[in-house]
Enzyme design. Structure first.
Site, mmCIF file in Angstrom:
data_model
loop_
_atom_site.group_PDB
_atom_site.id
_atom_site.type_symbol
_atom_site.label_atom_id
_atom_site.label_comp_id
_atom_site.label_asym_id
_atom_site.label_seq_id
_atom_site.Cartn_x
_atom_site.Cartn_y
_atom_site.Cartn_z
ATOM 1 N N HIS A 112 48.697 49.720 45.370
ATOM 2 C CA HIS A 112 48.820 50.619 44.196
ATOM 3 C C HIS A 112 48.967 49.421 43.169
ATOM 4 O O HIS A 112 47.813 48.940 42.731
ATOM 5 C CB HIS A 112 50.293 51.369 43.978
ATOM 6 C CG HIS A 112 50.557 52.012 43.029
ATOM 7 N ND1 HIS A 112 49.548 52.706 42.240
ATOM 8 C CD2 HIS A 112 51.763 52.585 42.789
ATOM 9 C CE1 HIS A 112 50.288 53.501 41.441
ATOM 10 N NE2 HIS A 112 51.459 53.540 41.656
ATOM 11 N N ARG A 151 39.583 55.305 32.216
ATOM 12 C CA ARG A 151 40.475 54.133 31.464
ATOM 13 C C ARG A 151 39.590 52.962 31.619
ATOM 14 O O ARG A 151 39.946 51.969 30.924
ATOM 15 C CB ARG A 151 41.590 53.995 32.505
ATOM 16 C CG ARG A 151 42.627 55.512 32.677
ATOM 17 C CD ARG A 151 43.717 55.322 33.436
ATOM 18 N NE ARG A 151 43.094 55.234 34.820
ATOM 19 C CZ ARG A 151 44.074 55.197 36.011
ATOM 20 N NH1 ARG A 151 45.304 54.709 35.637
ATOM 21 N NH2 ARG A 151 43.566 55.153 37.144
ATOM 22 N N ASP A 205 41.690 49.118 37.014
ATOM 23 C CA ASP A 205 42.003 47.771 37.447
ATOM 24 C C ASP A 205 40.782 46.792 37.442
ATOM 25 O O ASP A 205 41.112 45.601 37.213
ATOM 26 C CB ASP A 205 42.508 47.747 38.700
ATOM 27 C CG ASP A 205 43.716 48.256 38.944
ATOM 28 O OD1 ASP A 205 44.685 48.582 38.063
ATOM 29 O OD2 ASP A 205 44.305 48.926 40.204
#
Length: 441
Positions: A273, A328, A374
């Site tokens: 995560h 994102r 990420d």
């Protein structure tokens, strides 16, 4: 991690207060803020009765409507794809990504108040949106920013008794206090771990993101803009991910927001995560160390295959729900193109964007070969001097406080039930499947 233990320790410092939908419907009550009232809590006092009645009507009229079938794969696979949670603040679409109260990230960038013309959204504006479903005015965001700044102090112990219909009120106070104080704790931990313990006081004249950047020790205007963007896009990602779900689950027992958020952060710290946030930069730096900054696309492709053939994954690619490039990621790429187009690591990230998806597609085992959030954030932080990758998950945690706490307030306002799903054994599953097979024509 020190930070996660520090947040858990908040329970010894805080004030203790006794606490004994579809996308279309989400968009339905999104509106531009027309009220001149700058008090967030009074806005919620007007909204909550309407939404309470809406939930009662939904339950009474449609409570028996089936939302789909549950398969054995879902039960074994961590409930993936199973619709089983009410989460008002955001909704994740596999194709277009996250929507905050019905608004996509590009839409948020267009309509939410900013600190400077053409800049990134203020996190306070997103918090207002998450809680009310309305786009705030600049004056309302400024008032909320001051409120959060004034809450960032050691709390006074208060004990009281309250009726269940008003549980949301102390939850609101706890949540706003928590959101206000988490950056102070996080910045203190950063300065203690990496900067010889020289902490930097909060500056109440700054907005939430800029003040966090300042307390960390970064006063570059572009770094402050990056922090506003970072906090905004990491704030919420509907309710099924580990940290959000954990916060909701613990909160469903009427545990207070501090306990709920501390539990959520423990989930965020896992390598599958939030910890992935730091793994990407470490992997990118390993590429540079082995192959150099000027690596060609062919060399990069070879390195990616080497990673995959060793049994590892390419960090920052793929997502449990998304099936296209994470928006994102896109907005961070746009930020980099605007502010740091010549950064060597950004150029490497751009090459990876061209190389990795075709390789993963050729591999044939990946449902989503595209980059997620990420894949980019670490390179941006590294560019402005925040090079301690181990700390990146802490930044994620600060950001996620906005989404988790917003939903906790609505959990209490709507009186959502204690979460208690049914579990089964493998014997039960095998027996059920055998009976189903025998009874099928």
């Amino acid at each position: 991690m020190v930070f996660f233990r520090s947040v858990a320790a908040f329970t010894r410092l805080r004030s203790r207060v006794g606490q004994q939908s579809s996308l279309g419907s989400s968009v339905r009550w999104i509106q531009m803020q027309s009220s001149t009232d700058v008090d967030l809590k009074s806005q919620l006092q007007e909204l909550i009765p309407e939404q309470q009645d809406r939930l009662k009507k939904l339950k009474s009229e449609h409570g028996k409507v089936q939302l789909g079938n549950i398969t054995v794969d879902m039960v074994i696979g961590g409930m993936r794809g199973m619709t089983g949670l009410l989460w008002e603040t955001s909704l994740l679409d596999p194709e277009e990504g996250i929507r905050f109260r019905g608004l996509s990230i590009p839409e948020c960038q267009k309509v939410l108040p900013v600190a400077q013309s053409g800049g990134e959204p203020l996190p306070e504006g997103l918090l207002w949106l998450l809680l009310t479903g309305k786009v705030p005015s600049k004056e309302q965001v400024e008032a909320l920013s001051k409120d959060l700044a004034n809450r960032a102090a050691v709390p006074v112990c208060i004990i009281t008794k309250i009726f269940p219909s008003r549980f949301w009120e102390p939850t609101y106070e706890d949540c706003l206090n928590l959101i206000a104080r988490v950056p102070v704790v996080a910045a203190y931990v950063y300065r203690r771990m990496y900067k010889n313990g020289d902490s930097i006081p909060s500056d109440k004249s700054l907005d939430y993101g800029a003040n966090f950047s300042h307390m960390l020790g970064f006063d570059d205007a572009k770094m402050k803009e990056l922090m506003r963007l970072y906090i905004t896009i990491h704030s919420d990602h509907e309710g099924g991910n580990v940290s959000a779900h954990t916060g909701h689950l613990v909160g469903s027992a009427l545990s207070d927001p501090y306990l709920s958020f501390a539990a959520a952060l423990n989930g965020l710290a896992g390598p599958l995560h939030g910890l992935a946030n730091q793994e990407v930069l470490l992997w990118i730096k390993s590429v540079v160390e082995e192959c150099g900054e000027n690596i060609s696309k062919d060399q990069l492709k070879e390195y990616v295959w080497k990673t995959l053939n060793s049994g590892k994954v390419v960090p920052g690619y793929g997502h449990g729900v998304l099936r296209k490039t994470d928006p994102r990621y896109v907005c961070q790429r746009e930020f980099a193109l605007k502010h740091l187009p010549d950064d060597p690591l950004f150029q490497l990230v751009s090459k990876l964007y061209e190389v990795v998806p075709p390789v993963l597609t050729e591999l044939g085992k990946v449902k989503n070969p595209w980059p997620n959030v990420d894949a980019h954030s670490g390179v941006l932080l590294n560019h402005y001097g925040l090079t301690e990758a181990r700390y990146y998950t802490v930044l994620f945690g600060v950001s996620r406080s906005l989404g988790i706490c917003s939903q906790l307030i609505w959990d209490r306002a709507l009186g959502l039930a204690l979460e208690r799903p049914k579990s089964v054994t493998m014997d039960w599953l095998e027996t059920y499947c055998e009976k189903a097979k025998a009874s099928s024509p």
